[in-house]
Design a protein around this motif. Structure first.
Motif, PDB file in Angstrom:
ATOM      1  N   MET A 144       0.830  -1.212   0.000  1.00 13.56           N
ATOM      2  CA  MET A 144       0.000   0.000   0.000  1.00 13.56           C
ATOM      3  C   MET A 144       0.862   1.259   0.000  1.00 13.56           C
ATOM      4  N   TYR A 145       2.102   1.155   0.496  1.00 11.66           N
ATOM      5  CA  TYR A 145       3.004   2.310   0.485  1.00 11.66           C
ATOM      6  C   TYR A 145       3.705   2.489  -0.864  1.00 11.66           C
ATOM      7  N   LEU A 146       3.906   1.381  -1.591  1.00 13.41           N
ATOM      8  CA  LEU A 146       4.681   1.464  -2.839  1.00 13.41           C
ATOM      9  C   LEU A 146       3.967   2.338  -3.865  1.00 13.41           C
ATOM     10  N   PRO A 147       4.687   3.234  -4.555  1.00 20.55           N
ATOM     11  CA  PRO A 147       4.051   4.122  -5.536  1.00 20.55           C
ATOM     12  C   PRO A 147       3.299   3.372  -6.636  1.00 20.55           C
ATOM     13  N   PRO A 151      -2.941   2.479  -3.060  1.00 27.79           N
ATOM     14  CA  PRO A 151      -4.242   3.143  -3.198  1.00 27.79           C
ATOM     15  C   PRO A 151      -4.388   4.331  -2.251  1.00 27.79           C
ATOM     16  N   ILE A 152      -3.337   4.646  -1.485  1.00 32.78           N
ATOM     17  CA  ILE A 152      -3.414   5.716  -0.483  1.00 32.78           C
ATOM     18  C   ILE A 152      -2.404   6.828  -0.778  1.00 32.78           C
ATOM     19  N   GLY A 153      -2.159   7.057  -2.059  1.00 34.44           N
ATOM     20  CA  GLY A 153      -1.314   8.189  -2.443  1.00 34.44           C
ATOM     21  C   GLY A 153       0.173   7.951  -2.323  1.00 34.44           C
ATOM     22  N   GLY A 154       0.599   6.716  -2.557  1.00 37.82           N
ATOM     23  CA  GLY A 154       2.026   6.418  -2.491  1.00 37.82           C
ATOM     24  C   GLY A 154       2.839   7.100  -3.575  1.00 37.82           C
ATOM     25  N   ASP A 155       2.167   7.490  -4.692  1.00 32.49           N
ATOM     26  CA  ASP A 155       2.884   8.195  -5.760  1.00 32.49           C
ATOM     27  C   ASP A 155       3.037   9.688  -5.445  1.00 32.49           C
ATOM     28  N   VAL A 156       2.358  10.144  -4.400  1.00 32.28           N
ATOM     29  CA  VAL A 156       2.460  11.547  -3.990  1.00 32.28           C
ATOM     30  C   VAL A 156       3.257  11.674  -2.681  1.00 32.28           C
ATOM     31  N   ASN A 158       5.934  10.191   0.006  1.00 34.45           N
ATOM     32  CA  ASN A 158       7.066   9.262   0.070  1.00 34.45           C
ATOM     33  C   ASN A 158       7.052   8.544   1.419  1.00 34.45           C
ATOM     34  N   TYR A 159       6.332   7.421   1.447  1.00 31.37           N
ATOM     35  CA  TYR A 159       6.218   6.671   2.705  1.00 31.37           C
ATOM     36  C   TYR A 159       7.537   6.024   3.123  1.00 31.37           C
ATOM     37  N   PHE A 160       8.456   5.855   2.173  1.00 31.56           N
ATOM     38  CA  PHE A 160       9.725   5.201   2.484  1.00 31.56           C
ATOM     39  C   PHE A 160      10.884   6.194   2.552  1.00 31.56           C
ATOM     40  N   GLY A 161      10.588   7.479   2.701  1.00 28.45           N
ATOM     41  CA  GLY A 161      11.645   8.483   2.842  1.00 28.45           C
ATOM     42  C   GLY A 161      12.288   8.417   4.217  1.00 28.45           C
ATOM     43  N   THR A 162      13.344   9.198   4.412  1.00 32.38           N
ATOM     44  CA  THR A 162      14.073   9.155   5.683  1.00 32.38           C
ATOM     45  C   THR A 162      13.224   9.618   6.863  1.00 32.38           C
ATOM     46  N   LYS A 163      12.226  10.478   6.597  1.00 34.93           N
ATOM     47  CA  LYS A 163      11.327  10.913   7.667  1.00 34.93           C
ATOM     48  C   LYS A 163      10.017  10.139   7.653  1.00 34.93           C
ATOM     49  N   GLY A 164       9.482   9.900   6.458  1.00 33.38           N
ATOM     50  CA  GLY A 164       8.196   9.211   6.355  1.00 33.38           C
ATOM     51  C   GLY A 164       8.248   7.767   6.827  1.00 33.38           C
ATOM     52  N   ILE A 165       9.439   7.161   6.831  1.00 32.42           N
ATOM     53  CA  ILE A 165       9.538   5.761   7.224  1.00 32.42           C
ATOM     54  C   ILE A 165       9.149   5.550   8.686  1.00 32.42           C
ATOM     55  N   PHE A 166       9.370   6.565   9.528  1.00 27.17           N
ATOM     56  CA  PHE A 166       8.988   6.431  10.939  1.00 27.17           C
ATOM     57  C   PHE A 166       7.470   6.315  11.078  1.00 27.17           C
ATOM     58  N   PHE A 167       6.752   7.162  10.327  1.00 28.67           N
ATOM     59  CA  PHE A 167       5.291   7.080  10.336  1.00 28.67           C
ATOM     60  C   PHE A 167       4.825   5.750   9.762  1.00 28.67           C
ATOM     61  N   SER A 168       5.469   5.296   8.674  1.00 28.39           N
ATOM     62  CA  SER A 168       5.038   4.058   8.017  1.00 28.39           C
ATOM     63  C   SER A 168       5.168   2.858   8.953  1.00 28.39           C
ATOM     64  N   VAL A 169       6.309   2.763   9.640  1.00 24.69           N
ATOM     65  CA  VAL A 169       6.524   1.632  10.558  1.00 24.69           C
ATOM     66  C   VAL A 169       5.577   1.737  11.753  1.00 24.69           C
ATOM     67  N   ALA A 170       5.451   2.955  12.314  1.00 22.27           N
ATOM     68  CA  ALA A 170       4.566   3.131  13.477  1.00 22.27           C
ATOM     69  C   ALA A 170       3.122   2.813  13.117  1.00 22.27           C
TER      70      ALA A 170
END
Length: 305
Positions: A144-147, A151-156, A158-170
Motif C-alpha cells: 500500500m506504500y509502494l508508488p 491506493p493511499i497516495g504512495g505516488d504523492v 514518500n512513505y519510504f523516505g528518511t522521515k516518512g519511514i517512521f510514520f510508516s513503521v509506526a
C-alpha cells in the motif's frame, strides 16, 4: 464412627484440590523453563565469552571459546549505531504508544455508547488486524506504500523516505495492536455497574459527559495496563521494519536494536556480541516496565479517588 471418616474424606478432597492446580500449571512452568529461562541464562553466559583464533600458521588453527569479561558490553554501549537504533525505536514509540492508547480507548467507549450500531461487526472489524500475522500485515502495508501499487497516495507521499519511514513503521505497529487493546478496554467498560450511568443520566449528564467523567476514570487501571503492554511491545519492534526493509532503502540492517541483535548473531556470526546487546535491551525493558507501571498505578489511584 462417621466423624473420622468424614475428616479423612475432607483431607483427601483437600489433597486432590491442592494437587490439581499444580498439575495444571506444571506444563506451562516446564515450557517457560525450557524455552525462556534456560535460553536467557545461556545468552547471559554467551555475552561474557568470545571466540579466540587458533595459534596455527597465520591464525589457521582451530578457534576456541574463551572468557571475555565485559568487553562485549563495552563494545555495544560504545557503538554509536546502537544508540542511533535505540533513538529510532524510541521515536516510533513516542508516536505509536500514545496513538495506540488513544485509539483503543476511543473505540471501546464508542462501542459501549447507546447510539452505537452494528457493534458486533465493528468490534470484529477493529480486532481483525490483530488476528493477521505481523509479517503478513507488514507486507500488505508495504504494497500500500509502494508508488506503483498504492491506493493511499504512495505516488504523492514518500512513505519510504528518511522521515516518512517512521510514520510508516509506526502505522503498521499501531494497527496491529489496537484491536487487542480495544477488547481489554471494552471488557473493562462493560463490567462497570450500570446504576452509575443511570444515576448520571437522571442528573442530566449527556452520553459524552458520562463517557469522559464516569467511564474513563473508572477504567483508568485498564488504560494503564494497555499503556504498559504498548511500551513493552514498542521495545520489541522487529517484524515491521525487517519485513519492510527490502522495500525501503531508509531501513538498514541495524535500524532498531533487535535488528542489530539479529544481524550480529546470524549475519556477522558474532553471537557473543549479539547476546550482550540483547541482555542490555532486557535490562532497559525491565526498567521501562517498572517506570510505566509505577506511573500508571499513580494515575489510576488519582482517577479513582
Amino acid at each position: 464412627m462417621s466423624g473420622p471418616r468424614t475428616a479423612t474424606a475432607a483431607s483427601k478432597s483437600r489433597s486432590r484440590g491442592g494437587l490439581l492446580p499444580v498439575a495444571l500449571v506444571t506444563p506451562a512452568v516446564v515450557l517457560l523453563l525450557l524455552f525462556t529461562i534456560a535460553p536467557a541464562i545461556y545468552a547471559i553466559f554467551l555475552s561474557f565469552r568470545r571466540m579466540k583464533v587458533g595459534k596455527g600458521l597465520l591464525g589457521g588453527g582451530k578457534p576456541t571459546e574463551v572468557w571475555a569479561g565485559i568487553s562485549n558490553y563495552t563494545s555495544t554501549l560504545s557503538d554509536s549505531e546502537f544508540w542511533a537504533s535505540l533513538g529510532r525505536m524510541l521515536l516510533i514509540a513516542a508516536f505509536g504508544v500514545p496513538l495506540t492508547v488513544i485509539l483503543s480507548t476511543l473505540f471501546a467507549l464508542c462501542l459501549d455508547a447507546k447510539r452505537a450500531r452494528l457493534v458486533g461487526f465493528a468490534r470484529l472489524a477493529i480486532f481483525l488486524p490483530y488476528a493477521v500475522p505481523g509479517v503478513v500485515a507488514s507486507l500488505l502495508w508495504g504494497f500500500m506504500y509502494l508508488p506503483a501499487t498504492s491506493p493511499i497516495g504512495g505516488d504523492v507521499v514518500n512513505y519510504f523516505g528518511t522521515k516518512g519511514i517512521f510514520f510508516s513503521v509506526a502505522n503498521v505497529a499501531v494497527w496491529g495492536v489496537v484491536g487487542f487493546n480495544m477488547v481489554i478496554l471494552y471488557t473493562a467498560v462493560r463490567s462497570l455497574p450500570k446504576e452509575l450511568f443511570e444515576a448520571a443520566e437522571l442528573d442530566g449528564a449527556t452520553e459524552f459527559q458520562i463517557a469522559v467523567r464516569v467511564k474513563l476514570p473508572m477504567i483508568a487501571p485498564a488504560v494503564a495496563m494497555v499503556a504498559l503492554f504498548s511500551v513493552i511491545g514498542s521495545l520489541q519492534l522487529f517484524n515491521e521494519p525487517t519485513t519492510l526493509k527490502p522495500l525501503a532503502n531508509a531501513i538498514s540492517s541495524t535500524w532498531v536494536p533487535l535488528m542489530r541483535v539479529y544481524t550480529d548473531a546470524f549475519v556477522n556470526n558474532s553471537i557473543y556480541e549479539g547476546a550482550a546487546t540483547s541482555f542490555v535491551l532486557i535490562a532497559m525493558t525491565v526498567a521501562a516496565t517498572v517506570l510505566v507501571s509505577a506511573v500508571g498505578r499513580r494515575i489510576a489511584r488519582r482517577s479513582t479517588r
